[in-house]
Design a protein around this motif. Structure first.
Motif, short mmCIF file in Angstrom:
data_model
loop_
_atom_site.label_atom_id
_atom_site.label_comp_id
_atom_site.label_asym_id
_atom_site.label_seq_id
_atom_site.Cartn_x
_atom_site.Cartn_y
_atom_site.Cartn_z
N ALA A 433 0.81 -1.21 0.00
CA ALA A 433 0.00 0.00 0.00
C ALA A 433 0.85 1.27 0.00
O ALA A 433 0.46 2.28 -0.58
CB ALA A 433 -0.93 -0.01 1.22
N PHE A 434 2.02 1.21 0.66
CA PHE A 434 2.89 2.38 0.77
C PHE A 434 4.31 1.99 0.35
O PHE A 434 5.20 1.82 1.19
CB PHE A 434 2.90 2.90 2.22
N PRO A 435 4.53 1.84 -0.95
CA PRO A 435 5.82 1.33 -1.42
C PRO A 435 7.00 2.23 -1.08
O PRO A 435 8.13 1.75 -1.03
CB PRO A 435 5.62 1.23 -2.94
N GLY A 436 6.77 3.50 -0.82
CA GLY A 436 7.89 4.41 -0.54
C GLY A 436 8.22 4.56 0.92
O GLY A 436 9.17 5.29 1.26
N ARG A 437 7.51 3.87 1.80
CA ARG A 437 7.74 4.04 3.23
C ARG A 437 8.48 2.85 3.82
O ARG A 437 8.42 1.73 3.31
CB ARG A 437 6.41 4.27 3.97
N GLN A 438 9.15 3.11 4.92
CA GLN A 438 9.84 2.05 5.64
C GLN A 438 8.82 1.28 6.47
O GLN A 438 8.09 1.86 7.27
CB GLN A 438 10.88 2.70 6.56
N VAL A 439 8.77 -0.03 6.27
CA VAL A 439 7.82 -0.89 6.99
C VAL A 439 8.61 -1.94 7.75
O VAL A 439 9.40 -2.69 7.16
CB VAL A 439 6.82 -1.55 6.04
N ILE A 440 8.38 -2.01 9.06
CA ILE A 440 9.13 -2.90 9.95
C ILE A 440 8.15 -3.81 10.69
O ILE A 440 7.20 -3.33 11.30
CB ILE A 440 9.96 -2.10 10.97
N ALA A 441 8.40 -5.10 10.65
CA ALA A 441 7.64 -6.06 11.44
C ALA A 441 8.47 -6.43 12.66
O ALA A 441 9.57 -6.98 12.53
CB ALA A 441 7.30 -7.29 10.62
N PHE A 442 7.94 -6.14 13.85
CA PHE A 442 8.59 -6.52 15.10
C PHE A 442 7.82 -7.69 15.67
O PHE A 442 6.69 -7.54 16.14
CB PHE A 442 8.60 -5.34 16.07
N VAL A 443 8.40 -8.89 15.60
CA VAL A 443 7.66 -10.11 15.87
C VAL A 443 8.44 -11.02 16.81
O VAL A 443 9.66 -10.91 16.94
CB VAL A 443 7.34 -10.87 14.57
N GLY A 444 7.71 -11.93 17.44
CA GLY A 444 8.34 -12.95 18.27
C GLY A 444 8.66 -14.19 17.47
O GLY A 444 8.16 -14.38 16.36
N ASP A 445 9.51 -15.04 18.03
CA ASP A 445 9.86 -16.27 17.33
C ASP A 445 8.66 -17.19 17.18
O ASP A 445 8.50 -17.86 16.15
CB ASP A 445 11.01 -16.99 18.05
N GLY A 446 7.76 -17.22 18.17
CA GLY A 446 6.58 -18.07 18.07
C GLY A 446 5.64 -17.63 16.97
O GLY A 446 5.20 -18.44 16.15
N GLY A 447 5.34 -16.34 16.92
CA GLY A 447 4.44 -15.83 15.89
C GLY A 447 5.04 -15.90 14.51
O GLY A 447 4.36 -16.24 13.53
N PHE A 448 6.34 -15.59 14.39
CA PHE A 448 6.98 -15.64 13.07
C PHE A 448 6.95 -17.05 12.51
O PHE A 448 6.69 -17.26 11.32
CB PHE A 448 8.42 -15.14 13.17
N ALA A 449 7.22 -18.04 13.35
CA ALA A 449 7.28 -19.42 12.88
C ALA A 449 5.94 -19.89 12.30
O ALA A 449 5.91 -20.75 11.42
CB ALA A 449 7.71 -20.35 14.02
N MET A 450 4.84 -19.31 12.77
CA MET A 450 3.52 -19.75 12.30
C MET A 450 3.31 -19.47 10.81
O MET A 450 2.71 -20.28 10.11
CB MET A 450 2.43 -19.06 13.11
N LEU A 451 3.77 -18.31 10.35
CA LEU A 451 3.54 -17.93 8.95
C LEU A 451 4.84 -17.48 8.29
O LEU A 451 4.85 -16.59 7.44
CB LEU A 451 2.49 -16.80 8.88
N MET A 452 5.95 -18.11 8.64
CA MET A 452 7.25 -17.67 8.16
C MET A 452 7.40 -17.82 6.64
O MET A 452 8.22 -17.14 6.03
CB MET A 452 8.38 -18.42 8.87
N ALA A 453 6.57 -18.66 6.03
CA ALA A 453 6.64 -18.79 4.57
C ALA A 453 6.33 -17.48 3.88
O ALA A 453 6.75 -17.27 2.73
CB ALA A 453 5.67 -19.87 4.09
#
Length: 588
Positions: A433-453
């Protein structure tokens, strides 16, 4: 080439301004995929690796842009997988359209393969919920579905059987009493609820003017009303509490900001709830009533977009129905400026102390790495218009307290559903939606592992999202919840060694770095943010760092102690961390 019914669907989406559909193909939606293929110049299809992520992306798109998000899944298991992300939209009141497939109408009811009646499954979820039986229903039902999603701030669902998808666009196999095809009406973007009634504004002003210690509780419904919230706070001399979804309503360094309330809140915010005599709730239906003032002890004014939610949480003297921005602007001339600023100054001083305490916990000298330090490094390195997405869990605590809203920064997470795993798909949708902006995901190892694909999705679409993993090798929030209940932890720590997700990032062709030493954190974060493409930093943090509430209640302290006495297996490490936290704060 004969037009098919699916093309009518896609054409109506485009007419409503939909430019992106997130989804995963299957044999139950091949006809819709053909409709998308024929209109690639108007609607982009974003292929994901799991349908749950598609629903999260649609929800994130709606949250970030205010426009309807659209997700697509095949029949049976595909539609089932959408549910968690769609409930995120439902509970956070976001307009989302889910499109699913179904078996041919001739075999329905025979127990055919993957025959799941998704309209029944979605009955609790969707504000508009329809199986399209006849191409003649299109495009009118598309208009109704989208209009309903906007009007009721929720999920709409259209389910198209396979034979309907590929039928001729003008097919109408049945006899009708009414006109066969509902007309396609010009898209009407329903306005915000608008101005509250004049008599409600006057009643609200009387209550607020009479208050001596006014507090404002601002939520996500006020995100577009920053200037108005600040102006009202100034006139009333009122400190502003922000809900977590409403964290970006006003800057965190504002003299009016006192942080949040609840388990992820601040001590000044919690103290203010007990100290105010008047509470002004703006754009929020804060659900955790135990953190609100005791009923009857304060007078309450609320401005709420949905009449069904006004006055639901507390006895409310003036429940105003309207848009936060318009309502506050109309209210301002009716308010009298409070010249006594003692109430406000008290909480300014309290917030100065709180900020100093939080800064002390961001020490680079602590080993294992303090998660507060990791979040602090991200905060200092990120752009002033960066978008931060976050998962649920302890990471939400670190983001709430150490991600500073300044400039045009934004912050998004799963609010009322508080589900794990949306941080990464949220970031992907917002980067689209905002290709020119910096987008950062701050996530835990448990949550990341669920949808890491979905990190592979980002790499394949060349999206420059940045992922920072707070890796405590545990389900940290559940660990501490067990302790607060007085239970020794059980089943919440993953087997050693901790995962190295940076290897996965590199295998996707992206930047990936594993960090284990405190001295490497700041450099790694800065390199990731500067990288021209998707990047991931996996940081091993102290698993025994407690996400302590802003104000620890007596019962919580007792339960915490009981868990230690009943054999908490990591009590020595936890006690050491608590001691280091206190030393850091005392030594500032």
């Amino acid at each position: 080439m004969t037009d098919i019914a699916s093309e009518v669907l896609i054409e109506r989406l485009a007419a409503w301004g939909v430019d992106t559909v997130f989804g995963l193909p299957g044999d139950g939606i091949n006809g819709i995929m053909e409709g998308l293929r024929r209109h690639t110049d108007r609607v982009r299809f974003v292929l994901v690796h799991h349908e749950e992520a598609a629903a999260f992306m649609a929800t994130a798109h709606a949250k970030a842009t205010g426009r309807i998000g659209v997700c697509l899944a095949t029949s049976g298991p595909g539609g089932i997988h959408l549910l968690n992300g769609l409930y995120d939209a439902k509970l956070d009141h976001q307009p989302v359209l889910a499109i699913t497939g179904m078996q041919e109408t001739s075999v329905l009811g025979t127990g055919y393969q993957q025959e799941v009646h998704l309209d029944r499954l979605y009955a609790d979820l969707a504000e508009y919920n329809l199986v399209v039986d006849n191409p003649a229903q299109l495009p009118g039902v598309v208009d109704l579905a989208i209009r309903t999603a906007y009007a009721r701030r929720g999920v709409a669902h259209l389910c198209l059987p396979n034979d309907v998808q590929v039928a001729p666009a003008d097919a109408d196999p049945y006899q009708h009493v009414a006109p066969a095809r509902p007309p396609a009406t010009a898209p009407v973007y329903l306005p915000a609820p608008g101005m509250p009634r004049p008599e409600d504004l006057e009643a609200a002003a009387r209550v607020l003017n009479a208050g001596e210690r006014v507090a404002i509780l601002a939520g996500a419904g006020a995100l577009h009303a920053r200037e108005e919230v600040l102006a009202v706070a100034d006139v009333l001399g009122a400190p502003v509490i922000k809900t977590l979804p409403g964290k970006a309503v006003i800057p965190d360094d504002s003299p009016y900001a006192v942080g949040g309330i609840g388990l992820l809140g601040t001590r000044p915010g919690e103290d203010l709830v007990d100290d105010c005599d008047t509470l002004f709730m703006v754009g929020t239906n804060f659900p955790y009533t135990k953190h609100l003032p005791e009923p009857g002890k304060v007078r309450v004014v609320q401005i709420e977009a949905d009449p069904t939610r006004a006055g639901v949480r507390m006895p409310t003297q003036v429940p105003m129905i309207g848009d936060a921005k318009e309502g506050l602007a109309a209210l301002l001339p009716l308010l009298r400026r409070k010249n006594d600023r003692g109430h406000l100054e008290k909480y300014r001083r309290a917030m100065d102390r709180w900020r100093a305490d939080m800064a002390a916990l961001e020490s680079p000298d602590r080993d294992p790495i303090a998660p507060q330090y990791l979040m602090g490094c991200v905060d200092r390195a990120a752009a002033d218009d960066a978008i931060l997405t976050c998962d649920s869990g302890t990471i939400a605590t670190w983001a709430a307290r150490h991600w500073t809203i300044r400039g045009d920064r934004r912050f998004y997470l799963s609010g009322n559903l508080a589900t794990m795993a949306p941080g990464l798909p949220y970031a992907i949708a917002m980067q689209h939606a905002f290709p020119g902006r910096q987008v950062i995901a701050f996530v835990g190892d448990g949550g990341f592992a669920m949808l890491m694909a979905e990190f592979l999705t980002a790499a394949q679409h060349r999206l420059p999202i940045k992922v920072v993993i707070n890796n405590n090798n545990a389900l940290g929030q559940i660990l501490w919840e067990q302790m607060v209940l007085g239970y020794p932890e059980h089943g919440v720590r993953f087997a050693e060694p901790a995962s190295d997700f940076s290897a996965w990032a590199r295998s996707c062709g992206a930047y990936g770095r594993k960090v284990k030493a405190p001295g490497d954190v700041e450099e790694a974060v800065r390199q990731a943010l500067a990288h021209d493409g998707p990047a991931l930093v996996d940081v091993d943090v102290n698993p025994n760092e407690p996400p302590m509430p802003g104000k620890v209640g007596h019962d919580q302290a007792i339960k915490f102690a009981e868990a230690f006495l009943r054999g908490q297996p990591h009590r020595a490490a936890i006690a050491t961390t608590l001691f280091k936290d206190k030393i850091s704060q005392l030594g500032r």
